[in-house]
Each structure stands twice: as C-alpha cells, then as structure tokens.
Write a protein that holds these residues in place. Structure first.
Motif, short mmCIF file in Angstrom:
data_model
loop_
_atom_site.label_atom_id
_atom_site.label_comp_id
_atom_site.label_asym_id
_atom_site.label_seq_id
_atom_site.Cartn_x
_atom_site.Cartn_y
_atom_site.Cartn_z
N TRP A 197 -4.45 -2.17 -5.12
CA TRP A 197 -4.72 -2.55 -3.61
C TRP A 197 -5.84 -3.86 -3.57
O TRP A 197 -5.47 -4.74 -2.72
N ALA A 249 0.72 -1.22 0.06
CA ALA A 249 0.08 -0.10 0.15
C ALA A 249 0.91 1.30 0.23
O ALA A 249 0.59 2.09 -0.52
N SER A 262 -5.61 1.01 3.59
CA SER A 262 -6.91 0.92 3.00
C SER A 262 -7.55 2.52 2.84
O SER A 262 -7.81 2.92 1.97
#
Length: 192
Positions: free
Chosen positions: A85, A69, A125
């Motif tokens: 991702w 990430a 995220s």
C-alpha cells in the motif's frame, strides 16, 4: 451535458493533465485555459476551483488506489499489504507534483472537492493498519491519522528531486518502523 460541453470538458482535462505534469499542482488555471484554447470562464464553469480540477483529474487514480487497498486486504498478509500500500501510494504521489500538499490540506476540510477522495484513501489506510495491528505485526501506538500523516510526509518528500530516486528505500525505512511493533517509549535514544 451537451456534446460540445462534454468535448470541452474532456479536452480541458487532457490539457490540464499535461500542464500539471509539467508544472506541478501550482500550475496556473489561466495557463491551463490558454493551452486548452478556452476562455478562463469556460474552465471555471467546468472546474470552479483548483481542487475541483484536481478531483476530476485524480478521481480515476484515487479510485484505483483505494480498489488496490481492497485487493491487498484480501490477497496479502497484513504486513505485506501495508508495505505494498505504501509503495502504491508513493507511485501515485509521484505521478502529480504537489498533489500531496493539496490532499493533506483537504483531508480535514469537508468543503474541499478533494475531501471524499482523501477520506477514501485515509479509510483504506486505516483498515490496512488495523488489520496488521490485529495480526500483531504493526505498532499499536499509531492510528489511521498517523499513517495518513506518514504517507503524506513521504509523498511530499519524494516529490523533491533529491529524494525521488530514494523513494523505494524510504518506503522500506518507514514501513519497517511501522511493522517493528514497538511502542515509541521503547525506542532507544542514541548515546552521546
């Protein structure tokens, strides 16, 4: 850690990885101990809970995932980074059957051995989503919790044999919806 204890620890992890790959996250701790040729007490001394065992097994994978990430954040456009991702997450989720359910449960439980790893995935995220939102390519009516929920749902779904072959397609369906940048109130309902 003594040399013999370290050897036992490594051997148990190797066997646990094999058993969990075969049987999924619900594999019996007794079965893992039996196949590792150690007593259940020895297994539990190293890994007092199933989550502790999974934390040890997944630590390297989750660290690599969150590192990915970080790389995506600096090397790709925000929209491409989010799609990549999601793909990375699904590949990870498919590597251990049943792990997504454990992670989803641990996500809000600070007492869980998996909590820190889940928090790192959640944070990565959320950063990628905020970056895409700031660029104007991602929906603004969702947050990191929503994204983590979608990731967990997709991870659970592709864990089921009928959906596993469609994993890449499902990644694109979900990421297209996220990157559509339209609030849910603008989504047209089907006419009858």
């Amino acid at each position: 850690m003594r040399a013999d204890a370290k050897k036992n620890y490594s051997h148990i992890l190797t066997v646990a990885r094999e058993v969990i790959t075969e049987q999924g996250a619900d594999a019996s701790m007794r079965d893992i101990a039996r196949r590792a040729a150690v007593g259940l007490a020895t297994l539990l001394r190293h890994f007092p809970t199933r989550e502790a065992l999974f934390e040890a097994l997944l630590c390297t994978n989750l660290d690599a995932l969150t590192q990915k990430a970080d790389e995506l954040e600096t090397s790709n456009s925000p929209g491409e980074a989010l799609v990549s991702w999601f793909s990375e997450w699904v590949a990870f989720a498919q590597s251990y059957r049943g792990v997504v359910a454990l992670m989803a449960a641990a996500h809000t439980n600070p007492d869980s051995a998996l909590y820190a790893s889940c928090a790192a995935v959640h944070s990565a995220s959320a950063r990628l989503l905020r970056r895409a939102q700031a660029e104007g390519t991602a929906r603004t009516d969702m947050n990191g919790d929503d994204l983590f929920g979608l990731m967990a749902a997709l991870g659970w779904l592709v864990d089921l044999p009928p959906f596993a072959p469609r994993a890449n397609h499902l990644v694109h369906v979900i990421t297209d919806a996220i990157l559509a940048n339209r609030p849910s109130s603008d989504v047209k309902k089907p006419t009858r």
